[in-house]
Every structure is written in C-alpha cells, then in structure tokens.
Motif scaffolding. Sequence first.
Motif, PDB file in Angstrom:
ATOM      1  N   LEU A   7      10.885  -3.171  -0.682  1.00 14.43           N
ATOM      2  CA  LEU A   7      10.623  -2.303  -1.838  1.00 14.43           C
ATOM      3  C   LEU A   7       9.992  -0.990  -1.404  1.00 14.43           C
ATOM      4  O   LEU A   7      10.349   0.078  -1.922  1.00 14.43           O
ATOM      5  CB  LEU A   7       9.717  -3.028  -2.840  1.00 14.43           C
ATOM      6  CG  LEU A   7      10.345  -4.191  -3.591  1.00 14.43           C
ATOM      7  CD1 LEU A   7       9.291  -4.928  -4.417  1.00 14.43           C
ATOM      8  CD2 LEU A   7      11.479  -3.710  -4.475  1.00 14.43           C
ATOM      9  N   GLU A   8       9.073  -1.053  -0.467  1.00 17.82           N
ATOM     10  CA  GLU A   8       8.432   0.173   0.032  1.00 17.82           C
ATOM     11  C   GLU A   8       9.465   1.059   0.731  1.00 17.82           C
ATOM     12  O   GLU A   8       9.451   2.279   0.570  1.00 17.82           O
ATOM     13  CB  GLU A   8       7.282  -0.171   0.974  1.00 17.82           C
ATOM     14  CG  GLU A   8       6.498   1.025   1.440  1.00 17.82           C
ATOM     15  CD  GLU A   8       5.904   1.857   0.307  1.00 17.82           C
ATOM     16  OE1 GLU A   8       5.859   3.099   0.453  1.00 17.82           O
ATOM     17  OE2 GLU A   8       5.490   1.283  -0.711  1.00 17.82           O
ATOM     18  N   ARG A  11      11.539   2.779  -1.840  1.00 18.68           N
ATOM     19  CA  ARG A  11      10.788   3.877  -2.444  1.00 18.68           C
ATOM     20  C   ARG A  11      10.806   5.113  -1.534  1.00 18.68           C
ATOM     21  O   ARG A  11      11.006   6.237  -1.991  1.00 18.68           O
ATOM     22  CB  ARG A  11       9.356   3.435  -2.725  1.00 18.68           C
ATOM     23  CG  ARG A  11       8.586   4.470  -3.487  1.00 18.68           C
ATOM     24  CD  ARG A  11       7.202   4.148  -3.907  1.00 18.68           C
ATOM     25  NE  ARG A  11       6.627   2.906  -3.459  1.00 18.68           N
ATOM     26  CZ  ARG A  11       5.524   2.389  -3.960  1.00 18.68           C
ATOM     27  NH1 ARG A  11       4.913   3.005  -4.944  1.00 18.68           N
ATOM     28  NH2 ARG A  11       5.012   1.288  -3.509  1.00 18.68           N
ATOM     29  N   LYS A  12      10.630   4.906  -0.231  1.00 24.18           N
ATOM     30  CA  LYS A  12      10.641   6.029   0.717  1.00 24.18           C
ATOM     31  C   LYS A  12      12.013   6.679   0.788  1.00 24.18           C
ATOM     32  O   LYS A  12      12.120   7.909   0.784  1.00 24.18           O
ATOM     33  CB  LYS A  12      10.233   5.540   2.110  1.00 24.18           C
ATOM     34  CG  LYS A  12       8.761   5.270   2.256  1.00 24.18           C
ATOM     35  CD  LYS A  12       8.438   4.787   3.663  1.00 24.18           C
ATOM     36  CE  LYS A  12       6.978   4.444   3.805  1.00 24.18           C
ATOM     37  NZ  LYS A  12       6.654   3.944   5.158  1.00 24.18           N
ATOM     38  N   HIS A  14      14.342   6.665  -1.490  1.00 19.60           N
ATOM     39  CA  HIS A  14      14.566   7.368  -2.760  1.00 19.60           C
ATOM     40  C   HIS A  14      13.887   8.739  -2.752  1.00 19.60           C
ATOM     41  O   HIS A  14      14.499   9.743  -3.135  1.00 19.60           O
ATOM     42  CB  HIS A  14      14.058   6.516  -3.923  1.00 19.60           C
ATOM     43  CG  HIS A  14      14.047   7.224  -5.229  1.00 19.60           C
ATOM     44  ND1 HIS A  14      15.202   7.587  -5.891  1.00 19.60           N
ATOM     45  CD2 HIS A  14      13.021   7.663  -5.998  1.00 19.60           C
ATOM     46  CE1 HIS A  14      14.888   8.214  -7.013  1.00 19.60           C
ATOM     47  NE2 HIS A  14      13.574   8.266  -7.100  1.00 19.60           N
ATOM     48  N   ARG A  15      12.646   8.759  -2.308  1.00 15.57           N
ATOM     49  CA  ARG A  15      11.904  10.029  -2.270  1.00 15.57           C
ATOM     50  C   ARG A  15      12.593  11.035  -1.335  1.00 15.57           C
ATOM     51  O   ARG A  15      12.737  12.210  -1.669  1.00 15.57           O
ATOM     52  CB  ARG A  15      10.466   9.763  -1.816  1.00 15.57           C
ATOM     53  CG  ARG A  15       9.564  10.983  -1.877  1.00 15.57           C
ATOM     54  CD  ARG A  15       8.108  10.672  -1.592  1.00 15.57           C
ATOM     55  NE  ARG A  15       7.936   9.889  -0.372  1.00 15.57           N
ATOM     56  CZ  ARG A  15       7.347   8.699  -0.307  1.00 15.57           C
ATOM     57  NH1 ARG A  15       6.861   8.145  -1.378  1.00 15.57           N
ATOM     58  NH2 ARG A  15       7.225   8.068   0.847  1.00 15.57           N
ATOM     59  N   GLU A  69      16.407   8.218 -11.283  1.00 17.85           N
ATOM     60  CA  GLU A  69      15.002   7.916 -11.014  1.00 17.85           C
ATOM     61  C   GLU A  69      14.870   6.431 -10.723  1.00 17.85           C
ATOM     62  O   GLU A  69      15.424   5.595 -11.432  1.00 17.85           O
ATOM     63  CB  GLU A  69      14.123   8.316 -12.198  1.00 17.85           C
ATOM     64  CG  GLU A  69      12.658   8.375 -11.867  1.00 17.85           C
ATOM     65  CD  GLU A  69      12.329   9.310 -10.714  1.00 17.85           C
ATOM     66  OE1 GLU A  69      11.620   8.868  -9.792  1.00 17.85           O
ATOM     67  OE2 GLU A  69      12.797  10.468 -10.718  1.00 17.85           O
ATOM     68  N   LEU A  70      14.137   6.122  -9.691  1.00 22.74           N
ATOM     69  CA  LEU A  70      13.863   4.752  -9.305  1.00 22.74           C
ATOM     70  C   LEU A  70      12.352   4.584  -9.302  1.00 22.74           C
ATOM     71  O   LEU A  70      11.645   5.279  -8.578  1.00 22.74           O
ATOM     72  CB  LEU A  70      14.423   4.452  -7.909  1.00 22.74           C
ATOM     73  CG  LEU A  70      14.141   3.069  -7.358  1.00 22.74           C
ATOM     74  CD1 LEU A  70      14.931   2.012  -8.140  1.00 22.74           C
ATOM     75  CD2 LEU A  70      14.513   3.013  -5.881  1.00 22.74           C
ATOM     76  N   THR A  71      11.873   3.696 -10.139  1.00 19.24           N
ATOM     77  CA  THR A  71      10.440   3.443 -10.215  1.00 19.24           C
ATOM     78  C   THR A  71      10.172   2.036  -9.704  1.00 19.24           C
ATOM     79  O   THR A  71      10.721   1.069 -10.226  1.00 19.24           O
ATOM     80  CB  THR A  71       9.935   3.570 -11.663  1.00 19.24           C
ATOM     81  OG1 THR A  71      10.282   4.868 -12.150  1.00 19.24           O
ATOM     82  CG2 THR A  71       8.440   3.384 -11.731  1.00 19.24           C
ATOM     83  N   ILE A  72       9.345   1.965  -8.675  1.00 18.39           N
ATOM     84  CA  ILE A  72       8.974   0.675  -8.097  1.00 18.39           C
ATOM     85  C   ILE A  72       7.470   0.557  -8.184  1.00 18.39           C
ATOM     86  O   ILE A  72       6.742   1.381  -7.630  1.00 18.39           O
ATOM     87  CB  ILE A  72       9.433   0.556  -6.633  1.00 18.39           C
ATOM     88  CG1 ILE A  72      10.956   0.660  -6.552  1.00 18.39           C
ATOM     89  CG2 ILE A  72       8.941  -0.744  -6.021  1.00 18.39           C
ATOM     90  CD1 ILE A  72      11.505   0.710  -5.150  1.00 18.39           C
ATOM     91  N   ASN A  73       7.023  -0.446  -8.897  1.00 18.34           N
ATOM     92  CA  ASN A  73       5.592  -0.712  -9.008  1.00 18.34           C
ATOM     93  C   ASN A  73       5.282  -2.007  -8.283  1.00 18.34           C
ATOM     94  O   ASN A  73       5.906  -3.027  -8.545  1.00 18.34           O
ATOM     95  CB  ASN A  73       5.164  -0.829 -10.477  1.00 18.34           C
ATOM     96  CG  ASN A  73       5.359   0.474 -11.213  1.00 18.34           C
ATOM     97  OD1 ASN A  73       5.039   1.534 -10.714  1.00 18.34           O
ATOM     98  ND2 ASN A  73       5.909   0.398 -12.403  1.00 18.34           N
TER      99      ASN A  73
END
Length: 121
Positions: A7-8, A11-12, A14-15, A69-73
């Motif tokens: 997941l991390e 997120r990276k 995607h950014r 947009e991809l939101t990972i919490n």
Amino acid sequence: MKNLKQLERLRKIHRMIKLENTGTPSELAEKLHISTRLTYLLLEQLREFDAPLYFNRRTKTYYYKNDFELTINISVQVITHEKLVNIYAGGKFADYVISLQGGCSKQNYLCYLKKKLDVAG
C-alpha cells in the motif's frame, strides 16, 4: 506487513505519476528500491483500480490521462495488556497473554500448549 508495504508503494507510485516524475519502469523500480517486475505488478494494480495510466515515450514517464485520485489510509492501533484484559474481561486470559509474551516462535508456542494440555489432562 507485506500488505502495508504494498500500500505504501502504491501511494508513492501514485504521487510520482501525478507529478509525472516516474521515469522508465526500471528507473521507477530503482527509486522505490524494488524489482522491475514488482513495479510492473504495482502499475497493473493501479490499472485494475481503473487508473487512466499511460506512458509518455518522449518524456519517459507515466502519467494519468484524466484526473485520478487514489486515497490510501493506513491505521495501526496498539492494544496494551490492560486493554486486552478489559476486552476479554477474564483473569485466565490475562495469565495466558503474560505467559505467551516473549515466546512468539512457533516452537515456543507449541511447547506452551503441550504443557497446558498435559496439566489439564
């Protein structure tokens, strides 16, 4: 922990894609300290999320054709011994937790269970 790492990494990636700063797949893999194969798998996973992902050969970077947009919490909660006792509300369970602390290997756990069964039986 593998899922958290994945997941991390998503997120990276995607950014970096939003900034159009990925480079080639092998360069992206180097930036993330992972294999090129794993990089392709992560990019494929983004596509499975319907990400409009494309590669620009001129600028050598991945980009999103449309807004995406991809939101990972990620949330991690630590439960202390006292909270565990309150959750299960039992002295026997508290003794069980204390006896297992420090003995987390499979072998230690099996030896502990065997002793408990021998005493009970």
